[in-house]
Design a protein around this motif. Structure first.
Motif, short mmCIF file in Angstrom:
data_model
loop_
_atom_site.label_atom_id
_atom_site.label_comp_id
_atom_site.label_asym_id
_atom_site.label_seq_id
_atom_site.Cartn_x
_atom_site.Cartn_y
_atom_site.Cartn_z
N MET A 1 0.89 -1.08 -0.02
CA MET A 1 0.02 0.05 0.00
C MET A 1 1.04 1.24 -0.10
SD MET A 1 -3.52 0.91 1.13
CE MET A 1 -4.09 -0.52 1.53
N PHE A 3 1.08 5.68 -0.54
CA PHE A 3 0.06 6.92 -0.16
C PHE A 3 0.50 7.85 -1.25
CE2 PHE A 3 0.52 5.03 3.92
CZ PHE A 3 -0.77 4.85 4.14
N SER A 12 -4.55 6.39 -0.12
CA SER A 12 -4.00 5.18 0.06
C SER A 12 -4.34 4.13 -0.97
CB SER A 12 -4.00 4.56 1.55
OG SER A 12 -5.27 3.95 1.54
N SER A 13 -3.37 3.28 -1.64
CA SER A 13 -3.95 2.67 -2.86
C SER A 13 -3.05 1.39 -2.90
CB SER A 13 -3.67 3.45 -4.10
OG SER A 13 -4.21 2.66 -5.28
N GLU A 14 -3.74 0.37 -2.90
CA GLU A 14 -3.04 -1.10 -3.34
C GLU A 14 -2.71 -0.89 -5.00
OE1 GLU A 14 -5.92 -3.93 -2.19
OE2 GLU A 14 -5.56 -3.73 -0.19
N GLU A 26 -1.21 9.91 6.75
CA GLU A 26 -2.51 9.27 6.89
C GLU A 26 -3.46 9.54 5.64
OE1 GLU A 26 -4.53 9.12 10.52
OE2 GLU A 26 -2.44 9.32 11.59
N SER A 27 -4.25 8.55 5.46
CA SER A 27 -5.52 9.02 4.46
C SER A 27 -6.63 8.84 4.88
CB SER A 27 -4.79 8.29 3.03
OG SER A 27 -5.98 8.14 2.11
N HIS A 30 -9.38 5.31 0.44
CA HIS A 30 -8.59 4.16 0.31
C HIS A 30 -9.03 3.71 -0.94
CE1 HIS A 30 -7.34 4.42 4.41
NE2 HIS A 30 -8.65 4.79 4.61
N GLN A 32 -8.66 -0.03 -3.27
CA GLN A 32 -8.35 -1.40 -2.91
C GLN A 32 -8.94 -2.29 -4.06
OE1 GLN A 32 -9.93 -1.52 1.06
NE2 GLN A 32 -11.83 -2.72 0.15
N ARG A 73 -15.04 7.75 0.54
CA ARG A 73 -13.98 7.25 1.26
C ARG A 73 -13.02 6.07 0.82
NH1 ARG A 73 -17.42 7.76 6.35
NH2 ARG A 73 -17.43 5.72 5.95
N GLN A 74 -13.83 5.24 -0.30
CA GLN A 74 -13.29 4.13 -0.66
C GLN A 74 -13.62 3.95 -2.09
OE1 GLN A 74 -14.76 0.75 1.48
NE2 GLN A 74 -13.06 -0.49 0.63
#
Length: 139
Positions: A1, A3, A12-14, A26-27, A30, A32, A73-74
């Motif tokens: 992961m 940022f 944040s990213s996979e 921090e983020s 996300h 994913q 958020r996601q």
């Protein structure tokens, strides 16, 4: 992961996002990998490849990738077997990011831009109305 930062917002990213600035910290957003639902509960609008409700946006790019954007958020990414990361990123930066920003009460523009001596000029409008053609004419 990893940022990343885009327009002052940390992610944040996979999925590697080499087009964005890397950052630390921090983020609240996300990105994913994961399965997306077949449909959304209580959709308020449906299109050929998308549907949305008050807190979610689901978009499917046939034979490529699907995105599920939730509560600003996601972003969940569900790629087709043959999808490569570059193509996934190309689609991620369009409607999924626009939906995410909209869910966060930010105003995304669908526009083309031309830089001039006095600043930038934006041509905004619906898809297919000639924004890119007008911008190319000025260039």
């Amino acid at each position: 992961m990893k940022f990343y930062s885009f327009n002052g917002i940390a992610f944040s990213s996979e999925l590697p996002l080499p087009e964005l600035v890397t950052t630390t910290g921090e983020s609240t957003i996300h990105i994913q990998w994961g399965r997306v639902p077949e449909s959304l509960a209580n959709p308020v609008r449906r299109g050929v490849c998308y549907e949305l409700n008050e807190e979610e946006f689901l978009i499917r790019i046939p034979q490529t990738v699907s995105f599920w954007i939730r509560q600003g958020r996601q972003i969940q990414i569900d790629p087709a077997d043959q999808a490569d990361e570059r193509t996934i990123r190309m689609f991620l930066y369009t409607s999924p990011f626009g939906a995410l920003f909209h869910q966060r009460d930010l105003f995304p523009f669908h526009a083309s831009a031309v830089e001039t001596e006095r600043g930038a000029v934006l041509f905004s409008g619906a898809s297919g109305t000639g924004k890119t053609t007008i911008a190319a004419g000025f260039v």
